[in-house]
Write an enzyme that holds these catalytic residues in place. Structure first.
Site, PDB file in Angstrom:
ATOM      1  CE  LYS A  22      -1.863  -4.203  16.266  1.00 42.97           C
ATOM      2  NZ  LYS A  22      -0.792  -4.712  15.415  1.00 42.97           N
ATOM      3  CG  ASN A  23       1.866  -1.466  16.710  1.00 45.57           C
ATOM      4  OD1 ASN A  23       1.190  -2.586  16.711  1.00 45.57           O
ATOM      5  ND2 ASN A  23       1.355  -0.723  15.989  1.00 45.57           N
ATOM      6  CB  CYS A 116      -2.884  -5.508   8.005  1.00 45.04           C
ATOM      7  SG  CYS A 116      -3.904  -5.490   9.307  1.00 45.04           S
ATOM      8  NE  ARG A 121       3.325  -4.675   6.785  1.00 46.24           N
ATOM      9  CZ  ARG A 121       2.376  -4.596   8.032  1.00 46.24           C
ATOM     10  NH1 ARG A 121       1.182  -5.186   7.949  1.00 46.24           N
ATOM     11  NH2 ARG A 121       3.038  -4.044   9.063  1.00 46.24           N
ATOM     12  CG  ASP A 305      -1.002   1.874  12.429  1.00 44.24           C
ATOM     13  OD1 ASP A 305      -0.669   1.537  11.310  1.00 44.24           O
ATOM     14  OD2 ASP A 305      -0.410   1.230  13.307  1.00 44.24           O
ATOM     15  NE  ARG A 396      -3.833  -8.877  12.984  1.00 43.39           N
ATOM     16  CZ  ARG A 396      -3.018  -7.848  12.356  1.00 43.39           C
ATOM     17  NH1 ARG A 396      -3.653  -7.500  11.248  1.00 43.39           N
ATOM     18  NH2 ARG A 396      -1.888  -7.549  12.737  1.00 43.39           N
TER      19      ARG A 396
END
Ligand code: UD1
Length: 426
Positions: A22-23, A116, A121, A305, A396
Site C-alpha cells: 500500500k505505502n 488514520c 500529522r 506500523d 484501507r
C-alpha cells in the site's frame, strides 16, 4: 455494519501470498502524473486507499482502471489541478498528489489530507520542500494552494526523515530544473521503490535508501510498466498472526530484506524463521517470550506500523516487553481492545508496558488500520470467540484480511450484520 468473527486459540497452518505494498502503490500512483500517457502498475493491491487514489486521478481528468491486480492510469487527459476536500480527506497519502501536480503543471489546490488519527500529522515538511523548490504555497486555513512559475533544483534538508515529505520532495524535484539534493531523507524500502519507478520513467534519481537523495530534474518523463514491491507491513501482520496463534505459516511473494527488524524481534520472542529472499516460513511453539525493550523509529529501526502487530502477539505470551513509540503520538489506541481480551497492558506517555498472559475472546472495535489488524492478531491467539468491528479501517490497507488469514488456516469470517454490532470502547 461488518465485523470479523474469529475463533481463536487454534494453531495456524497454511500459505499466503503477500499483497503489493500500500505505502508504495500510493506514491507510485501519484507519480504516474509526471509523464503523459498510459502507465501500468502491477501487483497493485485492491484496497480502499488505492481506490481513493484512483478516484483522485479520475477527478483530475485521467483515465484510471483496474483489472485484477493490474492498474492502468492514462494521464494524457489530465485536465484539472483541484482535488476536492471530500477526496483529499479520505487518506493521508493524497498529499503526494500535490508534489506530482506541481512538477507536471505547476499548480495544485486542495483541502487538508485525511488518514488514520495517529496524533498531530502536520504537513509542514511537505510544504517547506515545495517552497524551497520555488513554489508559492498559500495556506488559507482549510484550503491549500500551491503554484509555481518554474521550479528550481535546490539543496533541501529535512528536520526529520519523514517518509511522505521525502516522497513529495522527490516528486516535486522531478519537475524542478537542475539538481535537487534531499538531506536527512527517509530511508524506508518504499523510498527505494519510488526511486526505481521514477528511473523506469526516465528520471535521474540516486541515493534512495541512504539519507541523501539526488535528483536531476526538469527532463520530460515517459510512462512505464512497473511492479509494486511486496507489502512488508502485511507480511509482518501474517508473521505476527502465526506468532500469536502458534503453528506454522509460509509467506510467499515477500522481500525478506525489508523485514529484518521485525524478524529479529520475532526471533527474540522465540519464533523459528527460515528465510529465503522472497519466501519466509515461521514456526511457533507458544508461549512467546517477552522481548525486553522495543523502540520504534525511522528505517532501519523497528517500523511504527508493525508495533501494534507485535504487541498483540506478545500480549498472549509470557514475560515483559516495554514498547517505546517515537514516531506517532497516538499509536496505542489498540490498548483498550487488548485489555478487553484480558491483556496486562499499561500505557504511560510514549511507552507501553506489557506483561504477557493468556487472552480470551472479546468484542472489540478497530480505531485505526494497524490497530485493527493488531486486535485481529490477538483474537487468533485468544481462547474462544472474538468480534472485531471497525473494518473500514482495516480495509484501507488489506485486500481482504480475512481471506489471507484463512489461507493461513485461521478460523475467521467477515459477517455483514444489518442490525450492527455492539462494540467495546477501544
Ligand atoms: C508513512 C506511512 C505510514 C507510516 C509512516 C512512518 C504511507 C502512506 N504511510 O506515513 O504508514 O507509519 O510513514 O513510517 O506511506 N511529520 C511532521 N511534519 C510533516 C510530515 C511528518 O511533523 O510534514 C511527522 C509526523 O507527524 C510523524 C512523523 O513525522 O510524527 C513521521 O511521519 P512520516 O514519516 O511523514 O509518515 P507518513 O509519510 O505520514
Amino acid at each position: 455494519m461488518e465485523y470479523f468473527r474469529v475463533e481463536g486459540g487454534r494453531p495456524l497452518e497454511g500459505t499466503v501470498r503477500v499483497q503489493g505494498a500500500k505505502n508504495s502503490a500510493l506514491p507510485l500512483l501519484a507519480a504516474t502524473l509526471l509523464a503523459r500517457g498510459e502507465t501500468v502498475l502491477r501487483n497493485c493491491p485492491e484496497l480502499t486507499d488505492v481506490a481513493a487514489a484512483l478516484d483522485i486521478l479520475a477527478c483530475l481528468g485521467c483515465r484510471a482502471g483496474r483489472e485484477g491486480d493490474t492498474v492502468r492510469v492514462d494521464t494524457s487527459t489530465l485536465s484539472g489541478c483541484v482535488i476536492p476536500d471530500g477526496l483529499m480527506g479520505r487518506m493521508r497519502a493524497s498529499v503526494l498528489f500535490l508534489g506530482a501536480l506541481l512538477a507536471r503543471i505547476g499548480e495544485a489546490h486542495t483541502g487538508w489530507p485525511g488518514g488514520c488519527a495517529l496524533g498531530a500529522r502536520p504537513i509542514d515538511l511537505h510544504l517547506g520542500a515545495f517552497r524551497t523548490l520555488g513554489a508559492l504555497v498559500l495556506d488559507r486555513g482549510s484550503l491549500l494552494s500551491c503554484e509555481s512559475a518554474g521550479l528550481r533544483g535546490r539543496m533541501l534538508c529535512l528536520p526529520f526523515p519523514s517518509v511522505g515529505a521525502t516522497e513529495n520532495a522527490m516528486l516535486c524535484a522531478c519537475g524542478a530544473r537542475g539538481v535537487t539534493v534531499i538531506r536527512n531523507a527517509a530511508r524506508e524500502p518504499e523510498i527505494v521503490d519510488l526511486q526505481n519507478f521514477l528511473r523506469s520513467m526516465g528520471a535521474e534519481v540516486h541515493g534512495a535508501g541512504s539519507g541523501r537523495i539526488l535528483i536531476r530534474g526538469g527532463k520530460p518523463l515517459h510512462p512505464t510498466d512497473y511492479t509494486v514491491m511486496p507489502d512488508r507491513i502485511a507480511a509482518a501482520t501474517f508473521l505476527c498472526a502465526v506468532a500469536s496463534a502458534g503453528g506454522e505459516g509460509e509467506l510467499t511473494g515477500v522481500c525478506s530484506r525489508d523485514l529484518i527488524p521485525v524478524l529479529a524481534s520475532l526471533e527474540t520472542a522465540g519464533c523459528a524463521i527460515s528465510k529465503e529472499a522472497d519466501r519466509l516460513v515461521i514456526r511457533v511453539k507458544r508461549p512467546l517470550r517477552g522481548i525486553g525493550r522495543l523502540t520504534t523509529g525511522p528505517w532501519p529501526a523497528f517500523p511504527t506500523d508493525a508495533q501494534p502487530l507485535l504487541a498483540a502477539a506478545l500480549a498472549g505470551g509470557e514475560g515483559t516487553t516495554e514498547i517505546v513509540e517515537t514516531v506517532f503520538e497516538r499509536r496505542f489506541r489498540y490498548a483498550g481492545g487488548l485489555r478487553a481480551m484480558g491483556a496486562d497492558l499499561r500505557v504511560a506517555g510514549d511507552t507501553a508496558y506489557l506483561s504477557g498472559r493468556p487472552l480470551r475472546g472479546a468484542e472489540v472495535k478497530a480505531a485505526d488500520l494497524r490497530g485493527g489488524a493488531a486486535l485481529t492478531i490477538a483474537a487468533l491467539g485468544a481462547e474462544g470467540e472474538s468480534r472485531i468491528g471497525g473494518l473500514d479501517h482495516i480495509d484501507r490497507g488489506y485486500r481482504g484480511l480475512e481471506k489471507d488469514l484463512s489461507a493461513l488456516g485461521a478460523s475467521i469470517r467477515r459477517i455483514r450484520s444489518t442490525s450492527g454490532t455492539k462494540s467495546s470502547d477501544t
